[in-house]
Scaffold this motif. Structure first.
Motif, PDB file in Angstrom:
ATOM      1  N   GLU A 169       0.809  -1.213   0.000  1.00  0.00           N
ATOM      2  CA  GLU A 169       0.000   0.000   0.000  1.00  0.00           C
ATOM      3  C   GLU A 169       0.847   1.270   0.000  1.00  0.00           C
ATOM      4  OE1 GLU A 169      -3.270  -0.121  -0.445  1.00  0.00           O
ATOM      5  OE2 GLU A 169      -3.075  -2.304  -0.489  1.00  0.00           O
ATOM      6  N   ALA A 170       2.120   1.144  -0.317  1.00  0.00           N
ATOM      7  CA  ALA A 170       3.006   2.314  -0.332  1.00  0.00           C
ATOM      8  C   ALA A 170       2.670   3.215  -1.517  1.00  0.00           C
ATOM      9  CB  ALA A 170       4.455   1.873  -0.409  1.00  0.00           C
ATOM     10  N   GLY A 171       2.766   4.502  -1.332  1.00  0.00           N
ATOM     11  CA  GLY A 171       2.525   5.451  -2.413  1.00  0.00           C
ATOM     12  C   GLY A 171       1.068   5.497  -2.825  1.00  0.00           C
ATOM     13  N   THR A 172       0.832   5.921  -4.054  1.00  0.00           N
ATOM     14  CA  THR A 172      -0.514   5.974  -4.617  1.00  0.00           C
ATOM     15  C   THR A 172      -0.594   4.974  -5.756  1.00  0.00           C
ATOM     16  OG1 THR A 172       0.114   7.708  -6.176  1.00  0.00           O
ATOM     17  CG2 THR A 172      -0.716   8.426  -4.041  1.00  0.00           C
ATOM     18  N   ALA A 173      -1.777   4.768  -6.294  1.00  0.00           N
ATOM     19  CA  ALA A 173      -1.975   3.747  -7.328  1.00  0.00           C
ATOM     20  C   ALA A 173      -1.040   3.940  -8.529  1.00  0.00           C
ATOM     21  CB  ALA A 173      -3.425   3.751  -7.787  1.00  0.00           C
ATOM     22  N   ASP A 174      -0.690   5.174  -8.855  1.00  0.00           N
ATOM     23  CA  ASP A 174       0.183   5.400 -10.016  1.00  0.00           C
ATOM     24  C   ASP A 174       1.611   5.758  -9.616  1.00  0.00           C
ATOM     25  OD1 ASP A 174      -0.507   7.886  -9.015  1.00  0.00           O
ATOM     26  OD2 ASP A 174      -0.718   8.821 -10.987  1.00  0.00           O
ATOM     27  N   GLN A 175       1.934   5.656  -8.325  1.00  0.00           N
ATOM     28  CA  GLN A 175       3.287   5.948  -7.862  1.00  0.00           C
ATOM     29  C   GLN A 175       3.703   4.926  -6.814  1.00  0.00           C
ATOM     30  OE1 GLN A 175       2.981  10.007  -6.471  1.00  0.00           O
ATOM     31  NE2 GLN A 175       3.809  10.771  -8.376  1.00  0.00           N
ATOM     32  N   ARG A 176       3.860   3.669  -7.209  1.00  0.00           N
ATOM     33  CA  ARG A 176       4.269   2.618  -6.274  1.00  0.00           C
ATOM     34  C   ARG A 176       5.711   2.225  -6.589  1.00  0.00           C
ATOM     35  NH1 ARG A 176      -0.017   1.083  -3.167  1.00  0.00           N
ATOM     36  NH2 ARG A 176      -2.029   1.289  -4.134  1.00  0.00           N
ATOM     37  N   TYR A 177       6.602   2.681  -5.757  1.00  0.00           N
ATOM     38  CA  TYR A 177       8.013   2.352  -5.892  1.00  0.00           C
ATOM     39  C   TYR A 177       8.675   2.441  -4.538  1.00  0.00           C
ATOM     40  CZ  TYR A 177       8.205   7.447  -6.132  1.00  0.00           C
ATOM     41  OH  TYR A 177       8.049   8.777  -5.883  1.00  0.00           O
ATOM     42  N   MET A 178       9.874   1.914  -4.461  1.00  0.00           N
ATOM     43  CA  MET A 178      10.634   1.938  -3.223  1.00  0.00           C
ATOM     44  C   MET A 178      11.955   2.659  -3.487  1.00  0.00           C
ATOM     45  SD  MET A 178      12.187  -1.266  -1.056  1.00  0.00           S
ATOM     46  CE  MET A 178      13.483  -1.593  -2.231  1.00  0.00           C
ATOM     47  N   VAL A 179      12.366   3.482  -2.565  1.00  0.00           N
ATOM     48  CA  VAL A 179      13.653   4.156  -2.663  1.00  0.00           C
ATOM     49  C   VAL A 179      14.542   3.597  -1.556  1.00  0.00           C
ATOM     50  CG1 VAL A 179      14.871   6.352  -2.588  1.00  0.00           C
ATOM     51  CG2 VAL A 179      12.580   6.234  -3.582  1.00  0.00           C
ATOM     52  N   PRO A 180      15.603   2.863  -1.938  1.00  0.00           N
ATOM     53  CA  PRO A 180      16.496   2.311  -0.910  1.00  0.00           C
ATOM     54  C   PRO A 180      17.341   3.417  -0.282  1.00  0.00           C
ATOM     55  CG  PRO A 180      17.354   1.838  -3.087  1.00  0.00           C
ATOM     56  CD  PRO A 180      16.019   2.500  -3.283  1.00  0.00           C
ATOM     57  N   PRO A 181      17.998   3.126   0.824  1.00  0.00           N
ATOM     58  CA  PRO A 181      18.883   4.118   1.443  1.00  0.00           C
ATOM     59  C   PRO A 181      19.945   4.582   0.439  1.00  0.00           C
ATOM     60  CG  PRO A 181      18.614   2.214   2.864  1.00  0.00           C
ATOM     61  CD  PRO A 181      17.989   1.863   1.556  1.00  0.00           C
ATOM     62  N   LYS A 182      20.224   5.875   0.444  1.00  0.00           N
ATOM     63  CA  LYS A 182      21.229   6.445  -0.464  1.00  0.00           C
ATOM     64  C   LYS A 182      22.508   6.728   0.314  1.00  0.00           C
ATOM     65  CE  LYS A 182      17.857   8.660  -3.462  1.00  0.00           C
ATOM     66  NZ  LYS A 182      17.405   9.941  -4.016  1.00  0.00           N
ATOM     67  N   VAL A 183      23.635   6.285  -0.230  1.00  0.00           N
ATOM     68  CA  VAL A 183      24.947   6.538   0.363  1.00  0.00           C
ATOM     69  C   VAL A 183      25.914   6.937  -0.735  1.00  0.00           C
ATOM     70  CG1 VAL A 183      24.594   4.906   2.268  1.00  0.00           C
ATOM     71  CG2 VAL A 183      25.694   4.133   0.182  1.00  0.00           C
ATOM     72  N   SER A 184      26.924   7.733  -0.381  1.00  0.00           N
ATOM     73  CA  SER A 184      27.934   8.095  -1.367  1.00  0.00           C
ATOM     74  C   SER A 184      29.093   7.108  -1.349  1.00  0.00           C
ATOM     75  CB  SER A 184      28.437   9.516  -1.133  1.00  0.00           C
ATOM     76  OG  SER A 184      29.021   9.617   0.153  1.00  0.00           O
ATOM     77  N   THR A 185      29.226   6.376  -0.262  1.00  0.00           N
ATOM     78  CA  THR A 185      30.247   5.337  -0.163  1.00  0.00           C
ATOM     79  C   THR A 185      29.740   4.255   0.779  1.00  0.00           C
ATOM     80  OG1 THR A 185      32.513   4.815   0.464  1.00  0.00           O
ATOM     81  CG2 THR A 185      31.461   6.584   1.676  1.00  0.00           C
ATOM     82  N   THR A 186      30.084   3.018   0.497  1.00  0.00           N
ATOM     83  CA  THR A 186      29.667   1.919   1.360  1.00  0.00           C
ATOM     84  C   THR A 186      30.703   1.636   2.435  1.00  0.00           C
ATOM     85  OG1 THR A 186      30.609   0.339  -0.209  1.00  0.00           O
ATOM     86  CG2 THR A 186      28.255   0.827  -0.421  1.00  0.00           C
ATOM     87  N   GLY A 187      31.838   2.321   2.398  1.00  0.00           N
ATOM     88  CA  GLY A 187      32.932   2.058   3.327  1.00  0.00           C
ATOM     89  C   GLY A 187      32.642   2.386   4.778  1.00  0.00           C
ATOM     90  N   SER A 188      31.692   3.267   5.033  1.00  0.00           N
ATOM     91  CA  SER A 188      31.425   3.672   6.412  1.00  0.00           C
ATOM     92  C   SER A 188      30.252   2.921   7.043  1.00  0.00           C
ATOM     93  CB  SER A 188      31.139   5.175   6.462  1.00  0.00           C
ATOM     94  OG  SER A 188      29.994   5.472   5.687  1.00  0.00           O
ATOM     95  N   LEU A 189      29.630   2.004   6.310  1.00  0.00           N
ATOM     96  CA  LEU A 189      28.482   1.273   6.843  1.00  0.00           C
ATOM     97  C   LEU A 189      28.951   0.162   7.768  1.00  0.00           C
ATOM     98  CD1 LEU A 189      26.375   0.991   3.572  1.00  0.00           C
ATOM     99  CD2 LEU A 189      26.137   2.644   5.420  1.00  0.00           C
ATOM    100  N   THR A 190      28.242  -0.020   8.875  1.00  0.00           N
ATOM    101  CA  THR A 190      28.600  -1.054   9.845  1.00  0.00           C
ATOM    102  C   THR A 190      27.398  -1.936  10.137  1.00  0.00           C
ATOM    103  OG1 THR A 190      28.033   0.345  11.733  1.00  0.00           O
ATOM    104  CG2 THR A 190      30.313   0.447  10.942  1.00  0.00           C
ATOM    105  N   GLY A 191      27.641  -3.091  10.725  1.00  0.00           N
ATOM    106  CA  GLY A 191      26.568  -3.999  11.100  1.00  0.00           C
ATOM    107  C   GLY A 191      25.859  -4.617   9.910  1.00  0.00           C
ATOM    108  N   LEU A 192      26.566  -4.779   8.820  1.00  0.00           N
ATOM    109  CA  LEU A 192      25.957  -5.271   7.588  1.00  0.00           C
ATOM    110  C   LEU A 192      25.619  -6.756   7.661  1.00  0.00           C
ATOM    111  CD1 LEU A 192      28.335  -3.441   5.136  1.00  0.00           C
ATOM    112  CD2 LEU A 192      25.917  -2.961   5.484  1.00  0.00           C
ATOM    113  N   VAL A 193      24.566  -7.128   6.979  1.00  0.00           N
ATOM    114  CA  VAL A 193      24.191  -8.528   6.829  1.00  0.00           C
ATOM    115  C   VAL A 193      24.017  -8.803   5.335  1.00  0.00           C
ATOM    116  CG1 VAL A 193      23.077  -8.703   9.083  1.00  0.00           C
ATOM    117  CG2 VAL A 193      21.734  -8.020   7.103  1.00  0.00           C
ATOM    118  N   ALA A 194      24.230 -10.027   4.939  1.00  0.00           N
ATOM    119  CA  ALA A 194      24.049 -10.404   3.532  1.00  0.00           C
ATOM    120  C   ALA A 194      22.634 -10.053   3.096  1.00  0.00           C
ATOM    121  CB  ALA A 194      24.315 -11.890   3.354  1.00  0.00           C
ATOM    122  N   GLY A 195      22.522  -9.440   1.934  1.00  0.00           N
ATOM    123  CA  GLY A 195      21.224  -9.025   1.407  1.00  0.00           C
ATOM    124  C   GLY A 195      20.927  -7.555   1.601  1.00  0.00           C
TER     125      GLY A 195
END
Length: 69
Positions: free
Chosen positions: A18-44
């Motif tokens: 039920e995210a968005g409206t009937a003509d705007q259903r999409y997902m925006v994942p987290p945006k990062v400029s580099t993955t080097g500073s991310l911690t606590g990562l899990v596969a997937g």
């Protein structure tokens, strides 16, 4: 599964049906400029890398960049 907007992620599912409206259903994942500073990562884990302008998925040992063929 959970409804978008809730903060209880105990069961690992989020319902985007039920995210968005009937003509705007999409997902925006987290945006990062580099993955080097991310911690606590899990596969997937998935991010949009703004430096590459590409989606990336963490495999458990490194980042896989998703590209079109």
């Amino acid at each position: 599964s959970l409804t978008v907007g809730t903060d209880n992620y105990g069961n690992g599912g989020i319902d985007f049906a039920e995210a968005g409206t009937a003509d705007q259903r999409y997902m925006v994942p987290p945006k990062v400029s580099t993955t080097g500073s991310l911690t606590g990562l899990v596969a997937g884990a998935m991010v949009y890398n703004t430096s590459l302008n590409k989606l990336q998925v963490y495999t458990g040992s490194g980042w896989e960049t998703i590209t079109s063929s």
